[in-house]
Design an enzyme around this catalytic site. Structure first.
Site, PDB file in Angstrom:
ATOM      1  N   GLY A  56       0.865  -1.183   0.000  1.00  0.00           N
ATOM      2  CA  GLY A  56       0.000   0.000   0.000  1.00  0.00           C
ATOM      3  C   GLY A  56       0.895   1.223   0.000  1.00  0.00           C
ATOM      4  O   GLY A  56       1.829   1.313   0.814  1.00  0.00           O
ATOM      5  N   ILE A  84       4.975  -1.114   2.942  1.00  0.00           N
ATOM      6  CA  ILE A  84       4.767   0.302   2.641  1.00  0.00           C
ATOM      7  C   ILE A  84       5.511   0.666   1.360  1.00  0.00           C
ATOM      8  O   ILE A  84       6.733   0.550   1.274  1.00  0.00           O
ATOM      9  CB  ILE A  84       5.236   1.204   3.810  1.00  0.00           C
ATOM     10  CG1 ILE A  84       4.553   0.777   5.114  1.00  0.00           C
ATOM     11  CG2 ILE A  84       4.950   2.673   3.487  1.00  0.00           C
ATOM     12  CD1 ILE A  84       3.032   0.782   5.078  1.00  0.00           C
ATOM     13  N   LYS A  85       4.730   1.110   0.387  1.00  0.00           N
ATOM     14  CA  LYS A  85       5.309   1.498  -0.900  1.00  0.00           C
ATOM     15  C   LYS A  85       5.632   2.989  -0.852  1.00  0.00           C
ATOM     16  O   LYS A  85       4.787   3.817  -0.484  1.00  0.00           O
ATOM     17  CB  LYS A  85       4.295   1.191  -2.012  1.00  0.00           C
ATOM     18  CG  LYS A  85       4.918   0.858  -3.330  1.00  0.00           C
ATOM     19  CD  LYS A  85       3.844   0.285  -4.248  1.00  0.00           C
ATOM     20  CE  LYS A  85       4.375   0.053  -5.625  1.00  0.00           C
ATOM     21  NZ  LYS A  85       3.292  -0.273  -6.565  1.00  0.00           N
ATOM     22  N   ILE A  86       6.857   3.294  -1.244  1.00  0.00           N
ATOM     23  CA  ILE A  86       7.375   4.659  -1.098  1.00  0.00           C
ATOM     24  C   ILE A  86       8.066   5.060  -2.398  1.00  0.00           C
ATOM     25  O   ILE A  86       8.872   4.280  -2.929  1.00  0.00           O
ATOM     26  CB  ILE A  86       8.411   4.720   0.057  1.00  0.00           C
ATOM     27  CG1 ILE A  86       7.801   4.226   1.372  1.00  0.00           C
ATOM     28  CG2 ILE A  86       9.003   6.108   0.206  1.00  0.00           C
ATOM     29  CD1 ILE A  86       8.827   4.002   2.477  1.00  0.00           C
TER      30      ILE A  86
END
Ligand code: G3P
Length: 217
Positions: A56, A84-86
């Protein structure tokens, strides 16, 4: 090479997971917007279906490390499988470092060259996501990018996993599996495309005809 599904569409996720071919899901702000649903609600629903890494992304408008860290912690608290997509920016690297040090899994996205992938790995990224299709859109080789990252990660024994993203056709899947990607994240329609072969269909029809002819005799 493993497969993740690159979608937030619940019906497609259920169907692909029931086939046994995917073991994770990736999303991005465009994919979430397409479903027209609340981000946390849809991500939570996905975690209740797929027992594997679910990426996400932080809000597209959150560009500072503090904001990404705060959001990353909140999203990660939803479920143990959340990644966690960054975006791979300087602020993104800072956020990756902090979240990774807290044991939160990270997926550094929008990677278009080897130096970005190396820096993301140094910052503690669990995954890097090079975008094959989009780099080919500007007439550069997506496969060379995957191969370079895979070769260099191997030389230096870097454990960060490579997710081939922006995968648009079956040939991309063939080539990125040969180039050393750990995972390809693919749209649902590509599974259908990959499964289609005229000889499979012809074979099924011939077996059915021969079976029925024999039964009727
Ligand atoms: O995995 C990234 C993907 O969602 C982007 O695909 O086709 O918009 O470049 P595309």
């Amino acid at each position: 090479m493993k497969f993740f599904l690159d979608t937030a569409n619940i019906d497609n996720i259920k169907l692909a997971y029931s086939m046994g071919v995917i073991c994770g899901v990736t999303t991005n702000p465009s994919i979430i917007a397409k479903e027209g649903r609340d981000f946390k609600e849809v991500i939570s629903e996905i975690t209740s279906i797929v027992d594997g890494p679910i990426s996400g992304e932080v809000k597209a408008t959150t560009v500072d490390a503090e904001g990404m860290i705060k959001e990353g912690r909140e999203i990660a608290a939803l479920h143990k499988n959340i990644v966690i997509k960054i975006p791979t920016t300087i602020e993104g690297l800072k956020a990756c470092k902090v979240l990774s040090s807290e044991g939160i899994k990270t997926n550094m996205t929008l990677i278009f060259n080897l130096p970005q992938a190396l820096l993301a790995a140094r910052a503690g990224a669990t995954y890097v996501s090079p975008f094959i299709g989009r780099i080919e859109d500007i007439s550069m080789s997506g496969m060379q990018l995957i191969k370079d990252i895979a070769d260099v990660f191997k030389i230096h024994q870097i454990n960060t996993k490579i997710i081939s993203a922006s995968v648009r056709n079956a040939n991309h899947v063939i080539e990125c599996s040969k180039a050393g990607a750990d995972i390809a994240t693919i749209p649902f329609e590509l599974i259908e495309q990959m499964m289609k072969h005229p000889l499979t269909q012809q074979g099924i029809e011939k077996f059915q005809k021969d079976y029925l002819d024999a039964v009727i005799k």
